[in-house]
Design an enzyme around this catalytic site. Structure first.
Site, PDB file in Angstrom:
ATOM      1  N   LYS A 143      -5.612 -16.138  11.730  1.00  0.00           N
ATOM      2  CA  LYS A 143      -5.520 -16.936  10.501  1.00  0.00           C
ATOM      3  C   LYS A 143      -4.846 -16.170   9.355  1.00  0.00           C
ATOM      4  O   LYS A 143      -4.736 -14.941   9.404  1.00  0.00           O
ATOM      5  CB  LYS A 143      -6.927 -17.387  10.094  1.00  0.00           C
TER       6      LYS A 143
ATOM      7  N   TYR B 172      -7.113 -30.003  12.358  1.00  0.00           N
ATOM      8  CA  TYR B 172      -8.531 -29.990  11.973  1.00  0.00           C
ATOM      9  C   TYR B 172      -9.069 -31.398  11.690  1.00  0.00           C
ATOM     10  O   TYR B 172     -10.069 -31.539  10.993  1.00  0.00           O
ATOM     11  CB  TYR B 172      -8.731 -29.093  10.750  1.00  0.00           C
TER      12      TYR B 172
ATOM     13  N   PHE C 124     -15.604 -29.127   3.375  1.00  0.00           N
ATOM     14  CA  PHE C 124     -14.686 -27.993   3.307  1.00  0.00           C
ATOM     15  C   PHE C 124     -13.287 -28.320   3.832  1.00  0.00           C
ATOM     16  O   PHE C 124     -12.416 -27.454   3.856  1.00  0.00           O
ATOM     17  CB  PHE C 124     -15.257 -26.786   4.070  1.00  0.00           C
TER      18      PHE C 124
ATOM     19  N   THR D  56     -19.058 -18.331  13.164  1.00  0.00           N
ATOM     20  CA  THR D  56     -18.151 -18.765  12.093  1.00  0.00           C
ATOM     21  C   THR D  56     -18.386 -17.985  10.805  1.00  0.00           C
ATOM     22  O   THR D  56     -17.454 -17.544  10.141  1.00  0.00           O
ATOM     23  CB  THR D  56     -18.374 -20.276  11.803  1.00  0.00           C
TER      24      THR D  56
ATOM     25  N   ASN E  47     -12.086 -16.578   7.965  1.00  0.00           N
ATOM     26  CA  ASN E  47     -12.799 -15.888   9.046  1.00  0.00           C
ATOM     27  C   ASN E  47     -11.867 -15.380  10.156  1.00  0.00           C
ATOM     28  O   ASN E  47     -12.292 -15.191  11.292  1.00  0.00           O
ATOM     29  CB  ASN E  47     -13.934 -16.757   9.592  1.00  0.00           C
TER      30      ASN E  47
ATOM     31  N   HIS F 253      -9.378 -18.387  14.855  1.00  0.00           N
ATOM     32  CA  HIS F 253      -9.901 -19.638  15.412  1.00  0.00           C
ATOM     33  C   HIS F 253      -9.941 -19.518  16.923  1.00  0.00           C
ATOM     34  O   HIS F 253      -9.080 -18.864  17.520  1.00  0.00           O
ATOM     35  CB  HIS F 253      -8.984 -20.813  15.031  1.00  0.00           C
TER      36      HIS F 253
ATOM     37  N   GLU G 209      -5.474 -28.185  22.202  1.00  0.00           N
ATOM     38  CA  GLU G 209      -5.001 -27.267  21.161  1.00  0.00           C
ATOM     39  C   GLU G 209      -3.823 -26.416  21.646  1.00  0.00           C
ATOM     40  O   GLU G 209      -2.922 -26.108  20.868  1.00  0.00           O
ATOM     41  CB  GLU G 209      -6.160 -26.384  20.684  1.00  0.00           C
TER      42      GLU G 209
HETATM   43  P1  CMP Z   1     -12.517 -22.643  12.990  1.00  0.00           P
HETATM   44  O1  CMP Z   1     -13.028 -22.035  14.238  1.00  0.00           O
HETATM   45  O2  CMP Z   1     -11.053 -22.514  12.736  1.00  0.00           O
HETATM   46  O3  CMP Z   1     -12.914 -24.188  12.943  1.00  0.00           O
HETATM   47  C1  CMP Z   1     -13.161 -24.891  11.756  1.00  0.00           C
HETATM   48  C2  CMP Z   1     -13.068 -24.012  10.554  1.00  0.00           C
HETATM   49  O4  CMP Z   1     -13.642 -24.547   9.398  1.00  0.00           O
HETATM   50  C3  CMP Z   1     -13.880 -22.744  10.797  1.00  0.00           C
HETATM   51  O5  CMP Z   1     -13.260 -21.939  11.756  1.00  0.00           O
HETATM   52  C4  CMP Z   1     -13.951 -22.191   9.394  1.00  0.00           C
HETATM   53  O6  CMP Z   1     -12.781 -21.491   9.009  1.00  0.00           O
HETATM   54  C5  CMP Z   1     -14.065 -23.463   8.595  1.00  0.00           C
HETATM   55  N1  CMP Z   1     -15.461 -23.713   8.213  1.00  0.00           N
HETATM   56  C6  CMP Z   1     -16.474 -24.058   9.012  1.00  0.00           C
HETATM   57  N2  CMP Z   1     -17.614 -24.214   8.303  1.00  0.00           N
HETATM   58  C7  CMP Z   1     -17.273 -23.939   7.020  1.00  0.00           C
HETATM   59  C8  CMP Z   1     -18.009 -23.930   5.823  1.00  0.00           C
HETATM   60  N3  CMP Z   1     -19.305 -24.249   5.787  1.00  0.00           N
HETATM   61  N4  CMP Z   1     -17.341 -23.628   4.694  1.00  0.00           N
HETATM   62  C9  CMP Z   1     -16.025 -23.335   4.724  1.00  0.00           C
HETATM   63  N5  CMP Z   1     -15.273 -23.340   5.855  1.00  0.00           N
HETATM   64  C10 CMP Z   1     -15.901 -23.632   6.981  1.00  0.00           C
END
Ligand code: CMP
Length: 140
Positions: free
Chosen positions: A9, A49, A57, A91, A112, A115, A126
């Site tokens: 990311k 997404y 979010f 996450t 984070n 993904h 995906e």
């Molecule tokens: P990802 O695995 O890319 O899938 C969905 C993404 O949404 C997740 O990683 C995070 O980057 C984001 N995400 C999930 N939960 C939250 C949250 N509570 N607040 C902000 N971002 C979130």
């Protein structure tokens, strides 16, 4: 061998962690079958997404994922989907197990670093979002 999709990311690319994270995944037994770099458009991030469209979010996530370059990659090993989720951790980096990619590198729940597909059918979808069938062929 199973395949899954990872995306390094923007927060990780920006901090020059792409190679370190890919090395971590190779050390964990994954083979990088294909990789590209790109800047997602808003439309692409929204589509990728879409399952989170109703979440509070969503808008922020789309803005973050389009804020800089990303590296989508097809990763291969046995039990790839579950193993990648195990290796990257929860996450929320404060809940990620020690030594996982997110425990080591993630800044927040949103920023984070990586993904990973959440199930085999999601992985197939995906992978096709970012790669053509030809990209998946090996020519060694
Ligand atoms: P990802 O695995 O890319 O899938 C969905 C993404 O949404 C997740 O990683 C995070 O980057 C984001 N995400 C999930 N939960 C939250 C949250 N509570 N607040 C902000 N971002 C979130």
């Amino acid at each position: 061998m199973d395949r899954t999709l990872a995306i390094i990311k923007p927060d990780a690319v920006e901090r020059n962690l792409t190679g370190r994270i890919l090395d971590h995944l190779e050390q964990a037994g994954f083979r990088i079958r294909s990789i590209r770099s790109m800047r997602l458009t808003t439309a692409q991030a929204e589509e990728f997404y879409a399952v989170h469209r109703e979440r509070p979010f969503y808008g922020s996530l789309v803005a973050f994922m389009t804020s800089g370059p990303v590296f989508p990659a097809i990763l291969e090993r046995d039990d790839a989907v579950a193993m990648l989720r195990h290796v990257i951790g929860a996450t929320d980096p404060t809940e990620a197990a020690p030594g996982t990619v997110r425990a080591l590198y993630a800044e927040s729940k949103e920023r984070n670093s990586i993904h990973a597909s959440d199930a085999p059918d999601t992985a197939a979808r995906e992978i096709r979002f970012f790669f053509s069938e030809a990209d998946e062929l090996y020519t060694v």
